[in-house]
Enzyme design. Structure first.
Site, PDB file in Angstrom:
ATOM      1  CB  CYS A  84      17.475   6.762   4.374  1.00 58.16           C
ATOM      2  SG  CYS A  84      17.232   7.480   2.752  1.00 58.16           S
ATOM      3  CD  GLU A  85      15.135  -0.120   3.430  1.00 56.10           C
ATOM      4  OE1 GLU A  85      16.018  -0.959   3.619  1.00 56.10           O
ATOM      5  OE2 GLU A  85      13.930  -0.347   3.563  1.00 56.10           O
ATOM      6  CG  HIS A  86      13.081   4.617   1.435  1.00 56.16           C
ATOM      7  ND1 HIS A  86      12.591   4.947   2.679  1.00 56.16           N
ATOM      8  CD2 HIS A  86      12.677   3.341   1.201  1.00 56.16           C
ATOM      9  CE1 HIS A  86      11.911   3.918   3.168  1.00 56.16           C
ATOM     10  NE2 HIS A  86      11.960   2.936   2.303  1.00 56.16           N
ATOM     11  CG  HIS A  87      15.758   9.209  -0.622  1.00 52.77           C
ATOM     12  ND1 HIS A  87      14.928   8.996   0.470  1.00 52.77           N
ATOM     13  CD2 HIS A  87      14.955   9.639  -1.626  1.00 52.77           C
ATOM     14  CE1 HIS A  87      13.685   9.294   0.136  1.00 52.77           C
ATOM     15  NE2 HIS A  87      13.675   9.682  -1.122  1.00 52.77           N
ATOM     16  CD  GLN A 125      14.738   7.723  13.430  1.00 55.34           C
ATOM     17  OE1 GLN A 125      14.884   8.548  12.529  1.00 55.34           O
ATOM     18  NE2 GLN A 125      14.374   8.077  14.647  1.00 55.34           N
ATOM     19  CG  HIS A 153      15.561  10.774   8.320  1.00 52.52           C
ATOM     20  ND1 HIS A 153      15.574   9.462   7.916  1.00 52.52           N
ATOM     21  CD2 HIS A 153      15.317  10.766   9.657  1.00 52.52           C
ATOM     22  CE1 HIS A 153      15.320   8.676   8.960  1.00 52.52           C
ATOM     23  NE2 HIS A 153      15.161   9.446  10.023  1.00 52.52           N
ATOM     24  CB  CYS A 155      15.991  11.682   2.145  1.00 53.96           C
ATOM     25  SG  CYS A 155      15.276  10.767   3.510  1.00 53.96           S
TER      26      CYS A 155
END
Ligand code: ZN
Length: 197
Positions: A84-87, A125, A153, A155
């Site tokens: 995931c590009e956030h975490h 996603q 996920h 995260c």
């Protein structure tokens, strides 16, 4: 037909730079790299990101739809994992990919290669789902395309709301699978997704 275009412009993973950054991260987290069991961790992290963020090129050979097959082709339960590009934590799950052929058909194993290709990026996603559908639509000019991703996920399960076991479902439908309720219902029934998805 060649490898799809990358999602965003970036160079190859700079392994020495990732290794140095991983060492700096460990130190910032309070760890000493003099610790025997940690000293190779930066190198392992660098190789791991190199692997997770490097797409394998593939030739998406298509074939003429000689038999004029015009029903759904569905491959279920294609396993994938992405970051995931956030975490930068993994999300893992399965993809269900279907299409109603137009003039061209694709080797079935290539559907899994397409999913894998778009998973080798920092992703969300929703975007990954749309990218697989858009690539199939532009490559095959099918009469319809449907893609459903179901994933857990990390995260969401190990931090934040801590909802272990929760799965996120996303879908992208194009062409007849968007406009024709019967085709759409058939696709969703075949992939086992809720009809409201
Ligand atoms: Zn995340």
């Amino acid at each position: 037909m060649a490898t799809p275009d990358p999602i965003r412009a970036r160079g190859p993973v700079d392994l020495p730079a990732v290794e140095a950054a991983a060492a700096a991260l460990l130190r910032a987290l309070g760890y000493s790299l003099d610790d025997e069991s940690l000293k190779d961790t930066p190198r392992r992290i660098s190789r791991m990101y190199g692997e997770l963020l490097t797409a394998k090129p593939f030739e998406s050979t298509t074939f003429p739809n000689d038999g004029a097959y015009d029903e759904l082709v569905v491959v279920r339960d294609i396993p994938f994992h992405a970051l995931c590009e956030h975490h930068l934590l993994p999300f893992t799950g399965v993809a269900h990919v279907g299409y109603i052929p137009g003039p061209r058909i694709l080797g079935l194993s290539k559907l899994a290669r397409v999913v894998d290709f778009f998973s080798r990026e920092l992703q969300v996603q929703e975007r990954m789902t749309a990218q697989v559908a858009d690539w199939l639509e532009s490559t095959l000019e099918p009469r319809g395309v449907g893609v459903v991703l179901e994933a857990e996920h990390l995260c969401m399960t190990v931090r934040g709301v801590r909802a272990p076991g929760s799965r996120t479902t996303t879908s992208a439908v194009r062409g007849l699978l968007r406009t024709d309720p019967r085709s759409r219902a058939e696709f969703l029934a075949l992939v086992g997704a809720a009809s409201g998805a």
